[in-house]
Design a protein around this motif. Structure first.
Motif, PDB file in Angstrom:
ATOM      1  N   ALA A 688       0.836  -1.207   0.000  1.00 56.49           N
ATOM      2  CA  ALA A 688       0.000   0.000   0.000  1.00 56.49           C
ATOM      3  C   ALA A 688       0.866   1.250   0.000  1.00 56.49           C
ATOM      4  N   ALA A 689       1.864   1.279   0.892  1.00 53.31           N
ATOM      5  CA  ALA A 689       2.775   2.431   0.933  1.00 53.31           C
ATOM      6  C   ALA A 689       3.546   2.547  -0.375  1.00 53.31           C
ATOM      7  N   ALA A 690       3.989   1.403  -0.910  1.00 49.63           N
ATOM      8  CA  ALA A 690       4.744   1.423  -2.155  1.00 49.63           C
ATOM      9  C   ALA A 690       3.902   1.958  -3.307  1.00 49.63           C
ATOM     10  N   ALA A 691       2.636   1.523  -3.386  1.00 47.17           N
ATOM     11  CA  ALA A 691       1.766   1.949  -4.482  1.00 47.17           C
ATOM     12  C   ALA A 691       1.569   3.460  -4.466  1.00 47.17           C
ATOM     13  N   ARG A 692       1.369   4.033  -3.277  1.00 44.33           N
ATOM     14  CA  ARG A 692       1.184   5.482  -3.186  1.00 44.33           C
ATOM     15  C   ARG A 692       2.429   6.229  -3.663  1.00 44.33           C
ATOM     16  N   LEU A 693       3.601   5.754  -3.275  1.00 46.43           N
ATOM     17  CA  LEU A 693       4.850   6.420  -3.658  1.00 46.43           C
ATOM     18  C   LEU A 693       5.123   6.286  -5.154  1.00 46.43           C
ATOM     19  N   TYR A 694       4.894   5.080  -5.711  1.00 45.21           N
ATOM     20  CA  TYR A 694       5.068   4.901  -7.158  1.00 45.21           C
ATOM     21  C   TYR A 694       4.134   5.830  -7.929  1.00 45.21           C
ATOM     22  N   ALA A 695       2.895   5.899  -7.506  1.00 50.16           N
ATOM     23  CA  ALA A 695       1.913   6.728  -8.207  1.00 50.16           C
ATOM     24  C   ALA A 695       2.292   8.206  -8.142  1.00 50.16           C
ATOM     25  N   ARG A 696       2.781   8.630  -7.002  1.00 50.35           N
ATOM     26  CA  ARG A 696       3.197  10.035  -6.869  1.00 50.35           C
ATOM     27  C   ARG A 696       4.375  10.339  -7.793  1.00 50.35           C
ATOM     28  N   ALA A 697       5.347   9.435  -7.866  1.00 53.59           N
ATOM     29  CA  ALA A 697       6.493   9.637  -8.753  1.00 53.59           C
ATOM     30  C   ALA A 697       6.045   9.712 -10.205  1.00 53.59           C
ATOM     31  N   ALA A 698       5.142   8.813 -10.613  1.00 56.59           N
ATOM     32  CA  ALA A 698       4.656   8.831 -11.994  1.00 56.59           C
ATOM     33  C   ALA A 698       3.923  10.128 -12.300  1.00 56.59           C
ATOM     34  N   ALA A 699       3.127  10.622 -11.346  1.00 58.47           N
ATOM     35  CA  ALA A 699       2.382  11.866 -11.564  1.00 58.47           C
ATOM     36  C   ALA A 699       3.324  13.049 -11.750  1.00 58.47           C
ATOM     37  N   ILE A 700       4.442  13.046 -11.054  1.00 62.07           N
ATOM     38  CA  ILE A 700       5.426  14.126 -11.214  1.00 62.07           C
ATOM     39  C   ILE A 700       6.075  14.072 -12.597  1.00 62.07           C
ATOM     40  N   LEU A 701       6.440  12.883 -13.047  1.00 60.40           N
ATOM     41  CA  LEU A 701       7.248  12.740 -14.258  1.00 60.40           C
ATOM     42  C   LEU A 701       6.445  12.784 -15.549  1.00 60.40           C
ATOM     43  N   GLU A 702       5.213  12.309 -15.546  1.00 61.11           N
ATOM     44  CA  GLU A 702       4.450  12.154 -16.798  1.00 61.11           C
ATOM     45  C   GLU A 702       4.372  13.426 -17.635  1.00 61.11           C
ATOM     46  N   PRO A 703       4.154  14.616 -17.051  1.00 64.81           N
ATOM     47  CA  PRO A 703       4.085  15.810 -17.909  1.00 64.81           C
ATOM     48  C   PRO A 703       5.441  16.307 -18.390  1.00 64.81           C
ATOM     49  N   LEU A 704       6.523  15.719 -17.896  1.00 64.95           N
ATOM     50  CA  LEU A 704       7.834  16.333 -18.101  1.00 64.95           C
ATOM     51  C   LEU A 704       8.796  15.526 -18.947  1.00 64.95           C
ATOM     52  N   VAL A 705       8.693  14.203 -18.938  1.00 65.76           N
ATOM     53  CA  VAL A 705       9.725  13.381 -19.566  1.00 65.76           C
ATOM     54  C   VAL A 705       9.125  12.530 -20.679  1.00 65.76           C
ATOM     55  N   ALA A 706      10.004  11.902 -21.454  1.00 67.66           N
ATOM     56  CA  ALA A 706       9.558  11.024 -22.533  1.00 67.66           C
ATOM     57  C   ALA A 706       8.827   9.809 -21.960  1.00 67.66           C
ATOM     58  N   PRO A 707       7.883   9.246 -22.719  1.00 66.66           N
ATOM     59  CA  PRO A 707       7.108   8.101 -22.198  1.00 66.66           C
ATOM     60  C   PRO A 707       7.959   6.893 -21.845  1.00 66.66           C
ATOM     61  N   ASP A 708       9.120   6.751 -22.516  1.00 71.39           N
ATOM     62  CA  ASP A 708       9.965   5.594 -22.228  1.00 71.39           C
ATOM     63  C   ASP A 708      11.105   5.921 -21.261  1.00 71.39           C
ATOM     64  N   HIS A 709      10.989   7.023 -20.541  1.00 75.49           N
ATOM     65  CA  HIS A 709      12.028   7.366 -19.561  1.00 75.49           C
ATOM     66  C   HIS A 709      12.104   6.255 -18.512  1.00 75.49           C
ATOM     67  N   PRO A 710      13.312   5.772 -18.190  1.00 77.64           N
ATOM     68  CA  PRO A 710      13.424   4.617 -17.296  1.00 77.64           C
ATOM     69  C   PRO A 710      12.744   4.814 -15.942  1.00 77.64           C
ATOM     70  N   THR A 711      12.928   5.971 -15.323  1.00 79.20           N
ATOM     71  CA  THR A 711      12.339   6.181 -13.997  1.00 79.20           C
ATOM     72  C   THR A 711      10.817   6.178 -14.083  1.00 79.20           C
ATOM     73  N   LEU A 712      10.260   6.788 -15.138  1.00 78.39           N
ATOM     74  CA  LEU A 712       8.812   6.790 -15.307  1.00 78.39           C
ATOM     75  C   LEU A 712       8.301   5.367 -15.549  1.00 78.39           C
ATOM     76  N   CYS A 713       9.010   4.610 -16.355  1.00 79.64           N
ATOM     77  CA  CYS A 713       8.588   3.224 -16.617  1.00 79.64           C
ATOM     78  C   CYS A 713       8.594   2.389 -15.340  1.00 79.64           C
ATOM     79  N   ILE A 714       9.630   2.577 -14.508  1.00 75.19           N
ATOM     80  CA  ILE A 714       9.701   1.839 -13.245  1.00 75.19           C
ATOM     81  C   ILE A 714       8.548   2.249 -12.335  1.00 75.19           C
TER      82      ILE A 714
END
Length: 734
Positions: A688-714
């Motif tokens: 549960a804690a992991a899912a919240r943190l992953y989702a927050r990271a994705a929300a930060i990166l999605e408007p800014l980086v390429a779709p295949d950016h490694p951190t966004l993909c992870i």
């Protein structure tokens, strides 16, 4: 740009300060050459006592220079200059009225201390009146004014002593000297408004900065070493050794007088033609040429003999050419290296090096003459000067890129330093490094507007490159990419495809590409910048080390640790060679290298480097908390791989809190730590804690980086997997 025209564009207050230097130098030129006669003949001190007095005077000059540098940074250049001139003027008047040797020496000592203390204040005062483009011209004319005033004072003294005798003549000259100091003090008090005292951002209030911060600047250390060697092997030999040689050899003293006169006139006459040759040339090369010219003067005396007046006069002229090159260049280098909060101490360190070099040179000359080996005087001077010339090669590798070449005189001299375009960019760098990105952006925009108004494309390209970097730091990736693309095209058109300005834009755009996932283009840009800078500066330059670091960082972002490790190792080796093993910049290189070593499986070695870097960062006078956060993130990753999940989570939380405080909670750099923290929670069976943190990271990166950016993909994959884990547990429970 013609040097004469550049001198005409010096600010009015700078010209008036130079006029004050001229007047004051007349007074000093009238008294200093007769100091021994004043103490011995006029005040009755024995020659042995005079020797001791001169030694004490030299030590006081060193102490005064150091104290003057500190006072300049603390209370302001104007205050120190006026106080120093006032003290020197009063001491000169007391010297005129003194009734015995001790009072006379006390007055001379006080005047020496005051003059040494005001030297860094005057250098700072002058440096702040113009931008970097006009500093060579300003300090060149300052050197000419000092020599012209000294020559006029020496002529006045000769007339006074010959007419009125040593006692009456020297007493009158000390009164004139006091008046010249007073005139200079009034000029500064009337013309220079306010101290412009800088905030000592580089020096903590507890005093752990100060001259220690100056000593940690490798370029400044080498500059001071070059000054000491040039003065010991050149100036001291000319002013002390040459008269001793003439006296020991029984040569005509009148020829010596002609040599000194030729030298003073040569400095004034050669000022304009030599300064015209300098713009665009390498500073280190010009300094090396100056030391070579000094050595050439001594070679001439050795080859042709010093028995003829013509030879002595020629040597004096050759030395004048060397002096005209050396003095303005050194003062310019020191003030261009200096940070505003430490400018007084930088100039104080230079003055200490001058005084120390003269003390060493005079002592060496005395030892050689006392041993009856006068013939070794000039060979010894040549050897010292050649060592200094070799040192200029090392200095050239340490100078920042913007200081490698002597600038062409520009037309913006009526602005104080902080308002020139160069000064604005320097201020923006300090604001950026302090984390005040909004202020830095305002300052850079002001610089861009000023460059447009002044039709300064070079300055505008540099400012736009910095603005692109600021937008990257604050997460505005798309805007930064567009600006840097346009700036690169402008730099190529203006300077050609292989200029350092093009390399700077390539490097900044490549850094952006690493963050956005444009790895192939980033690598091409980095390699292009590296080729340009290698060709421009050679392999052992600071800017080349930066590219090695960046190529290693790009390989790490790609997950290609084995390919990136050699780049990082080369950066560490080069930075260590230039800066020493305990410098914070070297510690930052250790952090980058450790990340790649960790990826290569060398976990213990990586941890050792990280802990060493952390100790350096935390011990720094002004710790860089972002660097500390990066180290904690990387140490947490090592704990994570070892299965020490609680320790990893604690370190990740500390790193994340620091980044959020410094950069903001939605900054893309926080996403990396969020992903790492989420992975640690996932490994600890806390989906549960992991899912919240992953989702927050994705929300930060999605408007800014390429779709295949490694951190966004992870982040996306992690969010999906941990969400599935939660549903499976709920389903299993039902």
């Amino acid at each position: 740009m013609k040097t004469g025209r550049a001198a005409g564009r010096l600010p009015g207050r700078a010209r008036l300060v130079l006029a004050g230097e001229l007047v004051s130098s007349m007074g000093s030129g009238a008294t200093v050459p007769y100091l021994v006669i004043y103490l011995h003949t006029v005040r009755g001190a024995g020659l042995a006592a005079v020797g001791v007095m001169l030694t004490v005077r030299a030590v006081l000059a060193i102490i005064g220079a150091a104290a003057g540098g500190t006072a300049t940074d603390r209370v302001g250049a104007r205050t120190v200059a006026v106080a120093g001139l006032g003290m020197a003027g009063l001491a000169s008047v007391v010297a005129a009225a003194a009734g015995g040797p001790m009072i006379g020496f006390a007055a001379v000592a006080a005047c020496t201390f005051a003059c040494a203390a005001l030297a860094p204040a005057l250098d700072t005062l002058l440096a702040r009146t113009v931008g970097t483009d006009l500093r060579p011209t300003l300090f060149g004319w300052r050197n000419a004014a000092v020599n012209l005033g000294g020559a006029a004072g020496a002529a006045l003294a000769s007339i006074a002593v010959a007419t009125a005798g040593p006692t009456t003549g020297l007493i009158a000259l000390y009164i004139v000297d006091g008046l010249s100091f007073a005139v200079f003090a009034v000029l500064i008090a009337a013309v220079v408004r306010g101290n412009a005292t800088p905030v000592e951002a580089a020096v903590r209030e507890d005093g752990r900065g100060g001259y220690g911060a100056v000593a940690r600047d490798p370029a400044m250390r080498w500059t001071c070493a070059i000054v000491l060697l040039a003065v010991a092997g050149g100036f001291a030999v000319f002013h002390v050794g040459l008269p001793a040689f003439v006296a020991a050899a029984g040569l005509d003293v009148r020829a010596l007088g002609w040599a000194f006169a030729a030298n003073m006139v040569g400095v004034v006459v050669l000022q304009v033609p030599l300064q015209r040759l300098l713009p665009g040339r390498r500073r280190a090369g010009a300094l090396g040429a100056a030391l070579a010219l000094m050595a050439a003067a001594w070679v001439l005396l050795l080859a042709a003999g010093a028995s003829e007046a013509f030879v002595l006069v020629t040597a004096g002229l050759v030395f004048a050419a060397a002096e005209t090159l050396f003095i303005p260049l050194v003062s310019t280098v020191v003030n261009d290296l200096a940070t505003p909060g430490l400018r007084g101490r930088y100039n104080g360190a230079q003055t200490v090096a001058w005084t120390g070099g003269f003390l060493v040179g005079a002592a060496g000359t005395g030892a050689i003459v006392g041993a009856g080996a006068v013939g070794l005087l000039f060979p010894a001077g040549i050897a010292v000067l050649l060592i200094g010339a070799l040192a200029t090669v090392r200095l050239g590798r340490l100078l920042p890129g913007k200081m490698v070449h002597i600038p062409h005189a520009g037309g913006r001299t009526e602005q104080p330093e902080e308002q020139t375009q160069t000064g604005l960019l320097d201020r923006a760098e300090r604001e950026r490094d302090a984390g005040d990105h909004e202020a830095a952006e305002r300052t850079v925009r002001s610089a861009i507007a000023g460059c447009r108004a002044a039709a300064d494309p070079a300055g505008r390209i540099a400012a736009q490159t910095m603005l692109g970097g600021l937008w990257r730091i604050t997460g505005r990736y798309r805007r930064a990419g567009l600006l840097l693309r346009l700036t690169l095209a402008a730099a190529e058109q203006r300077f050609g495809p292989d200029s350092p300005a093009v390399a700077a834009v390539c490097n900044e755009w490549a850094v952006l590409g690493k963050y956005t996932g444009g790895f192939d283009r980033a690598e091409a840009l980095y390699r292009r910048a590296l080729d340009i800078l290698r060709a421009e500066h050679g392999e052992r330059h600071d800017s080349v080390a930066t590219l090695y670091h960046n190529l290693g960082g790009l390989a790490h972002a790609r997950g290609e640790h084995a390919q990136g490790e050699p780049w990082a190792r080369r950066a560490v080796e080069l930075r260590t060679d230039v800066l020493g093993p305990d410098h914070p910049v070297v510690a930052a290189e250790h952090v980058a290298w450790a990340a790649l070593l960790d990826g290569c499986g060398e976990h213990a070695r990586a941890e050792g480097l990280l802990r060493r870097a952390l100790a350096v960062f935390e011990a720094a006078p002004a710790p860089n908390h972002y660097d500390i956060a990066v180290v904690r993130n990387n140490l947490a990753a090592i704990h994570h791989r070892r299965g020490e999940l609680d320790a990893a989570v604690d370190e990740y939380h500390l790193a994340l809190a620091a980044k959020e405080r410094l950069l903001g909670a939605d900054h893309p750099d926080c996403a990396t730590t969020l992903v790492n923290l989420a992975a640690a929670h996932e490994a600890g069976d806390r989906p549960a804690a992991a899912a919240r943190l992953y989702a927050r990271a994705a929300a930060i990166l999605e408007p800014l980086v390429a779709p295949d950016h490694p951190t966004l993909c992870i982040a996306r994959a992690g969010a999906e997997h941990t969400t599935e884990m939660m549903f499976e547990r709920v389903g299993g429970g039902v």
